[in-house]
Structure formats: C-alpha cells, structure tokens
Design a protein around this motif. Structure first.
Motif, PDB file in Angstrom:
ATOM      1  N   ALA A   5      32.000  52.098  15.965  1.00  9.76           N
ATOM      2  CA  ALA A   5      31.391  51.017  15.131  1.00  9.76           C
ATOM      3  C   ALA A   5      32.244  50.611  14.258  1.00  9.76           C
ATOM      4  CB  ALA A   5      30.274  51.640  14.433  1.00  9.76           C
ATOM      5  N   VAL A   6      33.158  51.406  13.945  1.00 15.38           N
ATOM      6  CA  VAL A   6      34.410  50.794  12.903  1.00 15.38           C
ATOM      7  C   VAL A   6      35.232  49.913  13.790  1.00 15.38           C
ATOM      8  CG1 VAL A   6      36.514  51.427  11.789  1.00 15.38           C
ATOM      9  CG2 VAL A   6      34.554  52.878  11.299  1.00 15.38           C
ATOM     10  N   LEU A   7      35.564  50.233  14.842  1.00 15.80           N
ATOM     11  CA  LEU A   7      36.320  49.083  15.679  1.00 15.80           C
ATOM     12  C   LEU A   7      35.573  47.817  15.912  1.00 15.80           C
ATOM     13  CD1 LEU A   7      37.958  51.417  18.261  1.00 15.80           C
ATOM     14  CD2 LEU A   7      39.114  50.375  16.772  1.00 15.80           C
ATOM     15  N   HIS A   8      34.313  47.862  16.256  1.00 16.57           N
ATOM     16  CA  HIS A   8      33.475  46.858  16.332  1.00 16.57           C
ATOM     17  C   HIS A   8      33.508  45.786  15.179  1.00 16.57           C
ATOM     18  CE1 HIS A   8      32.313  47.176  20.538  1.00 16.57           C
ATOM     19  NE2 HIS A   8      31.799  48.595  20.106  1.00 16.57           N
ATOM     20  N   GLU A   9      33.160  46.570  13.945  1.00 16.08           N
ATOM     21  CA  GLU A   9      33.383  45.964  12.641  1.00 16.08           C
ATOM     22  C   GLU A   9      34.681  45.100  12.587  1.00 16.08           C
ATOM     23  OE1 GLU A   9      32.761  44.268   8.904  1.00 16.08           O
ATOM     24  OE2 GLU A   9      31.219  44.995  10.457  1.00 16.08           O
ATOM     25  N   LEU A  10      35.901  45.703  12.928  1.00 16.08           N
ATOM     26  CA  LEU A  10      37.161  45.048  12.771  1.00 16.08           C
ATOM     27  C   LEU A  10      37.174  43.938  13.818  1.00 16.08           C
ATOM     28  CD1 LEU A  10      39.485  48.046  12.535  1.00 16.08           C
ATOM     29  CD2 LEU A  10      39.012  46.635  10.814  1.00 16.08           C
ATOM     30  N   VAL A  11      36.532  43.821  14.842  1.00 17.33           N
ATOM     31  CA  VAL A  11      36.574  42.882  15.947  1.00 17.33           C
ATOM     32  C   VAL A  11      36.011  41.735  15.271  1.00 17.33           C
ATOM     33  CG1 VAL A  11      35.581  42.023  18.082  1.00 17.33           C
ATOM     34  CG2 VAL A  11      36.668  44.243  17.949  1.00 17.33           C
ATOM     35  N   ALA A  56      38.297  45.477  20.618  1.00 22.00           N
ATOM     36  CA  ALA A  56      36.939  45.554  21.478  1.00 22.00           C
ATOM     37  C   ALA A  56      37.429  46.477  22.636  1.00 22.00           C
ATOM     38  CB  ALA A  56      36.669  44.214  21.854  1.00 22.00           C
ATOM     39  N   GLU A  57      38.500  46.294  23.303  1.00 23.36           N
ATOM     40  CA  GLU A  57      38.789  47.113  24.605  1.00 23.36           C
ATOM     41  C   GLU A  57      38.976  48.698  24.152  1.00 23.36           C
ATOM     42  OE1 GLU A  57      38.857  48.265  28.432  1.00 23.36           O
ATOM     43  OE2 GLU A  57      38.562  46.222  27.667  1.00 23.36           O
ATOM     44  N   SER A  58      39.538  48.702  22.977  1.00 26.01           N
ATOM     45  CA  SER A  58      39.749  50.229  22.499  1.00 26.01           C
ATOM     46  C   SER A  58      38.368  50.753  22.107  1.00 26.01           C
ATOM     47  CB  SER A  58      40.697  50.220  21.266  1.00 26.01           C
ATOM     48  OG  SER A  58      41.850  49.934  21.484  1.00 26.01           O
ATOM     49  N   ALA A  59      37.370  50.118  21.500  1.00 20.44           N
ATOM     50  CA  ALA A  59      36.051  50.689  21.276  1.00 20.44           C
ATOM     51  C   ALA A  59      35.491  50.902  22.517  1.00 20.44           C
ATOM     52  CB  ALA A  59      35.322  49.440  20.285  1.00 20.44           C
ATOM     53  N   ALA A  60      35.279  49.970  23.643  1.00 21.77           N
ATOM     54  CA  ALA A  60      34.950  50.324  24.947  1.00 21.77           C
ATOM     55  C   ALA A  60      35.295  51.659  25.423  1.00 21.77           C
ATOM     56  CB  ALA A  60      34.930  49.237  25.793  1.00 21.77           C
ATOM     57  N   GLU A  61      36.596  51.746  25.355  1.00 20.59           N
ATOM     58  CA  GLU A  61      37.421  52.950  25.920  1.00 20.59           C
ATOM     59  C   GLU A  61      36.854  54.331  25.194  1.00 20.59           C
ATOM     60  OE1 GLU A  61      41.648  52.304  25.913  1.00 20.59           O
ATOM     61  OE2 GLU A  61      41.332  50.883  27.618  1.00 20.59           O
ATOM     62  N   LEU A  62      36.902  54.134  24.055  1.00 22.97           N
ATOM     63  CA  LEU A  62      36.501  55.115  23.086  1.00 22.97           C
ATOM     64  C   LEU A  62      35.071  55.679  23.551  1.00 22.97           C
ATOM     65  CD1 LEU A  62      37.070  57.330  21.074  1.00 22.97           C
ATOM     66  CD2 LEU A  62      36.468  55.697  19.104  1.00 22.97           C
ATOM     67  N   THR A  63      34.223  54.624  23.492  1.00 16.83           N
ATOM     68  CA  THR A  63      32.760  54.968  23.767  1.00 16.83           C
ATOM     69  C   THR A  63      32.634  55.583  25.173  1.00 16.83           C
ATOM     70  OG1 THR A  63      32.046  53.015  22.654  1.00 16.83           O
ATOM     71  CG2 THR A  63      30.566  53.881  24.049  1.00 16.83           C
ATOM     72  N   GLY A  92      46.429  45.671  33.256  1.00 12.94           N
ATOM     73  CA  GLY A  92      45.552  44.970  31.654  1.00 12.94           C
ATOM     74  C   GLY A  92      44.625  45.873  31.791  1.00 12.94           C
ATOM     75  N   THR A  93      43.247  45.413  31.711  1.00 18.13           N
ATOM     76  CA  THR A  93      42.257  46.235  31.512  1.00 18.13           C
ATOM     77  C   THR A  93      41.368  46.547  32.816  1.00 18.13           C
ATOM     78  OG1 THR A  93      40.811  44.184  30.908  1.00 18.13           O
ATOM     79  CG2 THR A  93      41.996  45.532  29.088  1.00 18.13           C
ATOM     80  N   VAL A  94      41.878  45.924  33.879  1.00 18.72           N
ATOM     81  CA  VAL A  94      41.481  46.304  35.238  1.00 18.72           C
ATOM     82  C   VAL A  94      42.095  47.208  36.090  1.00 18.72           C
ATOM     83  CG1 VAL A  94      40.729  45.146  37.528  1.00 18.72           C
ATOM     84  CG2 VAL A  94      40.643  43.968  35.184  1.00 18.72           C
ATOM     85  N   THR A  95      41.286  48.060  36.468  1.00 15.10           N
ATOM     86  CA  THR A  95      41.844  49.204  37.467  1.00 15.10           C
ATOM     87  C   THR A  95      41.363  49.160  38.895  1.00 15.10           C
ATOM     88  OG1 THR A  95      41.692  50.834  35.597  1.00 15.10           O
ATOM     89  CG2 THR A  95      41.949  51.702  37.534  1.00 15.10           C
ATOM     90  N   ARG A  96      42.286  49.266  39.624  1.00 14.10           N
ATOM     91  CA  ARG A  96      41.662  49.385  41.156  1.00 14.10           C
ATOM     92  C   ARG A  96      42.408  50.418  42.085  1.00 14.10           C
ATOM     93  NH1 ARG A  96      45.508  47.260  44.904  1.00 14.10           N
ATOM     94  NH2 ARG A  96      47.620  46.604  44.056  1.00 14.10           N
ATOM     95  N   CYS A  97      41.782  50.652  43.250  1.00 15.13           N
ATOM     96  CA  CYS A  97      42.231  51.679  44.164  1.00 15.13           C
ATOM     97  C   CYS A  97      43.270  50.936  44.806  1.00 15.13           C
ATOM     98  CB  CYS A  97      41.170  51.963  44.907  1.00 15.13           C
ATOM     99  SG  CYS A  97      41.731  53.229  46.213  1.00 15.13           S
ATOM    100  N   ALA A  98      44.345  51.685  45.272  1.00 20.33           N
ATOM    101  CA  ALA A  98      45.696  51.389  45.842  1.00 20.33           C
ATOM    102  C   ALA A  98      45.514  51.358  47.334  1.00 20.33           C
ATOM    103  CB  ALA A  98      46.862  51.890  45.470  1.00 20.33           C
ATOM    104  N   VAL A  99      44.411  51.877  47.731  1.00 18.03           N
ATOM    105  CA  VAL A  99      44.479  52.115  49.405  1.00 18.03           C
ATOM    106  C   VAL A  99      43.871  51.019  50.098  1.00 18.03           C
ATOM    107  CG1 VAL A  99      43.006  53.328  51.081  1.00 18.03           C
ATOM    108  CG2 VAL A  99      43.760  54.545  49.110  1.00 18.03           C
TER     109      VAL A  99
END
Length: 154
Positions: A5-11, A56-63, A92-99
C-alpha cells in the motif's frame, strides 16, 4: 499501512509529480520560445514516470511473494517453468521458459517469487524430510540428484 500500500501511494505521488513537471515544462516553453529554460523538464518527467513504474512492479512482486499459499501448493521459494523446471530467462519484467517450443511467459519476474504451482510430487532429503513441490521443481530436483516421488492423491 502495508508495504504494498505504501508503494502504491508512492506510485500515485510520483505520477502526480510527473504531471506537475509536465505543466511547468509547458508554461516555460510558452515563456521561453527558444526552449532553454525548461529543456530538461520533459526528461525529468519521464524519469519520474519510470520510477513510478519500478515502484508499481516492486509492489506487485511484494504482493505475489507475501500472498498466502495453500498447503497444496509447491513450497519452493522461487518459480520455475511448471513443465521444464529451472529454465527461466527474465527480460525486464517478463519471464519466459528457454526451452524451444515451450512458449510460456509470465508478466513478472517469476524466478524471484515463491512458486505458485500445485504440488504434484515430494522431494525427500537424506534425513527423511519431505517437501511438496510442483512438476517443474520435481524435474529440477531430479536433475540435481534428489529423490522425488509423486504425491498420492488423498
């Protein structure tokens, strides 16, 4: 107030600040048609917006990292491809499988948050301790020489 919530307020504050900087840049461009006085302000507003995105990304990761996971979920503290195991690549903020041909992607840094897959196996350590894991973590454990067995449905 919770950390997300603090991070969203900062956003919200950062986005408001970027809007104010845009307004000042517009006023300066009208007052100084040659653009010398406020030439750096659009860049500053962009940097502030980038900071807001990072917050915002940090808030999502923390959640994601702190959400309650039922006991039927994998107990590992990092994510993997549910089929191929430890094959993730983050860009970046996207992860993919390398197979090749897998095609799975996630819109967050999956490898840094607790696994959210259902447990289908258990890894048994040398002392007899058992950890419920998903198929991807079971594949990883097998590749690492661990003893893995399927979970028996209740």
């Amino acid at each position: 107030m919770s950390a997300p919530a603090v991070l969203h307020e900062l956003v919200a504050r950062a986005n408001d600040l970027a809007a104010v900087v845009d307004t000042v840049a517009g006023e300066l461009s009208r007052a100084d048609p040659e653009g010398r006085a406020g030439s750096r302000l659009p860049n500053a507003a962009g940097l502030i917006r980038q900071a807001a995105l990072e917050l915002a990304e940090s808030a999502a990761e923390l959640t994601r990292a702190t959400q309650h996971r039922p006991v039927t979920f994998c107990r590992m503290g990092w994510g993997v491809c549910p089929e191929h195991g430890s094959t993730l690549i983050a860009m970046g903020t996207v992860t993919r499988c390398a197979v090749f041909g897998c095609g799975r992607t996630w819109e967050y840094k999956r490898e840094v948050v607790p696994c959210a897959e259902l447990a289908t196996h258990r890894v048994v350590d040398a002392d007899g301790g058992q950890t419920p894991v998903c198929g991807g973590h079971a594949a990883y454990a097998c590749d690492s020489g661990g003893y893995v067995e399927p979970l028996t449905p209740p």
